[in-house]
Scaffold this active site. Structure first.
Site, short mmCIF file in Angstrom:
data_model
loop_
_atom_site.label_atom_id
_atom_site.label_comp_id
_atom_site.label_asym_id
_atom_site.label_seq_id
_atom_site.Cartn_x
_atom_site.Cartn_y
_atom_site.Cartn_z
N LYS A 190 16.72 -10.88 -3.86
CA LYS A 190 15.49 -10.45 -3.21
C LYS A 190 14.59 -11.66 -3.04
O LYS A 190 14.20 -12.30 -4.01
CB LYS A 190 14.77 -9.37 -4.01
CG LYS A 190 13.47 -8.92 -3.34
CD LYS A 190 12.56 -8.20 -4.30
CE LYS A 190 11.16 -8.09 -3.68
NZ LYS A 190 10.17 -7.54 -4.63
N ALA A 221 6.32 -2.68 -2.76
CA ALA A 221 4.97 -3.05 -3.18
C ALA A 221 3.92 -2.05 -2.71
O ALA A 221 3.93 -1.62 -1.55
CB ALA A 221 4.58 -4.44 -2.70
N GLY A 222 3.05 -1.68 -3.63
CA GLY A 222 1.89 -0.86 -3.30
C GLY A 222 2.02 0.61 -3.63
O GLY A 222 1.03 1.34 -3.58
N ASN A 265 7.77 -1.27 -9.30
CA ASN A 265 7.75 -1.70 -10.69
C ASN A 265 6.48 -1.22 -11.38
O ASN A 265 6.51 -0.38 -12.27
CB ASN A 265 7.87 -3.22 -10.77
CG ASN A 265 8.02 -3.75 -12.19
OD1 ASN A 265 8.20 -4.94 -12.40
ND2 ASN A 265 7.94 -2.91 -13.20
#
Length: 283
Positions: free
Chosen positions: A126, A213-214, A235
């Site tokens: 990634k 993300a977010g 995460n």
């Protein structure tokens, strides 16, 4: 995809075939670089209290791909320190090294090469090249530079980027095996801020689109899947929850529910009410 009305075929059969097709699609695996994964939820390994909590949350999530920040987590580069791979076996999970913490193309490429050495030739990575420490938005110029070099070197690159449909398509055309647009800034928990951008990226893509993300809670993950995304990576949403293992379980269910809702096809939005029961013939 509708099968259409074929001459001589009763509508009931067409509907049944369409339903069966949608059910089969809901159960279909995520495919990245030719490899099938039973879960469309990808999870990270940072910010947990300890490795034991990390393992419990990942197990509850059902994830099969687990990201590891090579610059922050020991997977063998620091002998004598606790090794994550002693807790999460590469035989059970696909370890996805990521370049979190890299702010230029050179360090990102070097980190991927280190991961390949530590993981015996593992080439799925990634890529994220960050622009600044406050927003953690991607540095797109550096991301393009690093992606090009890594693809030429034989890496299978899953790439973190902004929610720009033009850039997403360019990264796909460059040879990245998955494009990972942000929903909102990393660790913000704000959810998907630009759903129509994500929708456009999905509609134009020929590789898996994984929101990265977010995401803050289960409804955010479900929305991403309802937009047609192939998966979601998270995460902080799990690790920073009051009860991470329970949140991981919730995310697991949300991914499945969102996928099924997308394939089921939601009802159209209407301005005014519509009776749930037929009113034709009512006295």
């Amino acid at each position: 995809m509708s099968l259409g009305i074929q001459a001589g075929v009763p509508m009931s059969i067409i509907e049944e075939l369409e339903r069966d097709s949608a059910v089969a699609a809901a159960a279909s695996p995520l495919v990245v670089a030719g490899v099938e994964y039973s879960s469309r939820l990808l999870v990270g390994t940072g910010k947990y209290r300890d490795f034991e909590e990390t393992c419990q949350a990942i197990e509850a999530s059902g994830a099969r791909i687990v990201t590891v920040a090579i610059r922050r987590t020991n997977i063998g580069q620091n002998p004598g320190e606790p090794n994550l791979l002693d807790f999460l076996s590469p035989d059970e999970y696909t370890i996805l090294p990521n370049t979190a913490g890299c702010y230029d193309a050179h360090s990102a490429v070097r980190t991927c090469k280190l991961a390949r050495e530590l993981l015996d030739g593992h080439d799925l990575v990634k890529l994220e090249v960050l622009g600044d420490e406050k927003t953690l938005f991607p540095d797109i110029t550096a991301t393009l530079e690093a992606a090009e070099e890594l693809v030429k070197d034989g890496f299978k690159v899953m790439v973190y980027t902004n929610d720009d449909p033009i850039m997403a398509k360019r990264l796909e055309d460059m040879g990245c095996v998955s494009v990972m647009p942000l929903a909102a800034p990393i660790g913000s928990g704000l959810g998907i801020r630009n759903p129509y951008n994500i929708l456009t990226i999905v509609e134009n893509a020929n590789v898996p689109i994984v929101v990265d993300a977010g995401v803050g809670t289960a409804s955010d993950a479900a929305i991403a899947m309802e937009l047609g995304c192939d998966g979601v990576l998270m995460n902080t949403a799990i690790a920073a929850a009051t009860h991470p293992v329970l949140m991981a379980s919730a995310m697991n269910k949300a991914i499945q529910a969102g996928r099924e809702a997308y394939l089921a096809g939601r009802m159209p939005r209407k301005r005014f009410a519509s009776a749930s029961s037929p009113i034709d013939g009512v006295l």
